[in-house]
Design an enzyme around this catalytic site. Structure first.
Site, mmCIF file in Angstrom:
data_model
loop_
_atom_site.group_PDB
_atom_site.id
_atom_site.type_symbol
_atom_site.label_atom_id
_atom_site.label_comp_id
_atom_site.label_asym_id
_atom_site.label_seq_id
_atom_site.Cartn_x
_atom_site.Cartn_y
_atom_site.Cartn_z
ATOM 1 C CE LYS A 46 -2.384 -2.797 -0.770
ATOM 2 N NZ LYS A 46 -3.711 -1.761 -2.167
ATOM 3 N NE ARG B 71 2.314 10.656 -16.726
ATOM 4 C CZ ARG B 71 0.918 10.787 -16.351
ATOM 5 N NH1 ARG B 71 -0.306 10.092 -15.665
ATOM 6 N NH2 ARG B 71 -0.304 10.540 -17.398
ATOM 7 C CD GLN C 257 -7.243 11.590 -12.928
ATOM 8 O OE1 GLN C 257 -7.891 10.344 -12.074
ATOM 9 N NE2 GLN C 257 -8.161 11.788 -14.173
ATOM 10 C CG HIS D 160 -8.136 3.728 -1.610
ATOM 11 N ND1 HIS D 160 -9.267 2.961 -1.846
ATOM 12 C CD2 HIS D 160 -6.736 3.961 -2.207
ATOM 13 C CE1 HIS D 160 -8.033 1.792 -1.805
ATOM 14 N NE2 HIS D 160 -7.992 1.846 -2.784
ATOM 15 C CE1 TYR E 32 -7.490 0.203 -20.098
ATOM 16 C CE2 TYR E 32 -6.947 1.171 -18.861
ATOM 17 C CZ TYR E 32 -7.733 0.778 -20.354
ATOM 18 O OH TYR E 32 -8.761 2.980 -20.650
ATOM 19 C CE LYS F 36 -10.906 2.818 -21.841
ATOM 20 N NZ LYS F 36 -10.981 4.422 -22.480
ATOM 21 C CB THR G 14 -16.251 -0.343 -15.244
ATOM 22 O OG1 THR G 14 -15.622 0.581 -15.017
ATOM 23 C CG2 THR G 14 -17.562 -0.002 -13.472
ATOM 24 N NE ARG H 189 -32.349 6.865 -20.139
ATOM 25 C CZ ARG H 189 -32.050 5.613 -19.364
ATOM 26 N NH1 ARG H 189 -32.588 4.579 -19.741
ATOM 27 N NH2 ARG H 189 -31.218 6.564 -18.020
#
Length: 306
Positions: A124, A137, A142, A150, A187, A204, A208, A266
């Site tokens: 961690k 960067r 982000q 977290h 990934y 990809k 999720t 939609r």
């Protein structure tokens, strides 16, 4: 009450707190006291939220492509090894996936499980580099509250796990999280390698879903504790922590999935893109385990942990 009395009371409470600690892990790196890791976590928070952005304010963003490639695939290798050790020390060699107690003995398998828990805990701190790379960067969008929270809360809570409860049913989420990290950081690594590798990232769209499955499994497994007639798990507090963590992130992922894949479908394509961008740059981008450290990928990026 005098200062010496207060000091004695705190010292006594501290000693009582450690009466039920695991003596096997007492002298392991970062384990004797929670304060060294607290210093690391505090330094991490200060750097990614305050010091780092100020240092980078008048500097050009670093090009870390090669470093990201090596880093991501190194984490993949570490995660594979952690998965193997969790399986060999319990989850594939005798655990029932129900009321699995912590084995505090000095048997080779019990010590192997404790060592694997420590390695997962230490990983961690390695994954904190995700956020540091964001700052270097200048990908500040982000570095959200949930992302930093977290990466801070995982090592903090896992210190107590290793120090008091290195094994048993409380480690199932760590095994699952390590499996997911193998997929996620693969990934990230391929993404960091550039456009020529996009053809290998056809999966990809399933990332999720993989995260959702992870949190459903974690929540289902840990919550069965409340329905078992007799489960003398030694530290029930960890059941509540893991269960709460699993449900919170399950909710966050379901919310993201609804807006990005159900509600978003939609919408006209332009609005779909705006909806996706909103989630990739907003709070939800950090809820995942990791962190899209190669490129922006919304909830696909996490790291991340439960």
């Amino acid at each position: 009450m005098e200062f010496n009395d207060i000091k004695s009371t705190i010292s006594l409470a501290y000693d009582r707190f450690f009466q039920n600690a695991d003596s096997r892990t007492a002298d392991w790196f970062l384990m004797p006291s929670p304060f060294p890791q607290g210093t690391i976590i505090l330094a991490y928070i200060l750097f990614v939220t305050l010091v780092g952005p100020r240092l980078m304010e008048n500097r050009k963003a670093f090009d870390l492509k090669n470093i990201l490639i090596v880093y991501n695939f190194a984490v993949v290798g570490l995660s594979v090894y952690i998965c193997y050790e969790f399986v060999m020390s319990g989850w594939g060699t005798g655990y029932s996936f129900r009321c699995d107690l912590v084995d505090f003995s000095d048997s080779p398998q019990a010590v192997r499980m404790a060592a694997t828990c420590w390695l997962y805990y230490f990983s961690k701190f390695i994954e904190m580099l995700d956020t540091i790379f964001f700052v270097l960067r200048k990908k500040y969008s982000q570095v959200t509250f949930l992302h930093v929270f977290h990466h801070s809360i995982m090592p903090f809570t896992w210190w107590f796990g290793v120090r008091f409860s290195a094994g048993g049913l409380g480690t199932f989420h760590a095994l699952l999280n390590s499996v997911v990290h193998v997929i996620m950081y693969t990934y990230y690594g391929l993404t960091a390698m550039g456009p020529n590798y996009q053809k290998y990232l056809w999966w990809k769209k399933h990332l999720t879903t993989i995260q959702l499955i992870q949190f459903v499994m974690v929540t289902t497994h840990i919550c069965q504790y409340f329905f078992l007639s007799d489960c003398p798990y030694q530290f029930p507090i960890f059941v509540y922590i893991i269960g709460s963590y699993g449900m919170i992130f399950l909710f966050l992922f379901l919310n993201f999935y609804y807006h990005a894949y159900t509600k978003g479908k939609r919408l006209p394509k332009v609005l779909q893109a705006q909806t996706w961008a909103h989630h990739t740059n907003g709070i939800m981008s950090s809820a995942a385990n990791g962190h899209s450290n190669g490129h922006t990928n919304g909830l696909i990026g996490h790291h991340k942990e439960a």
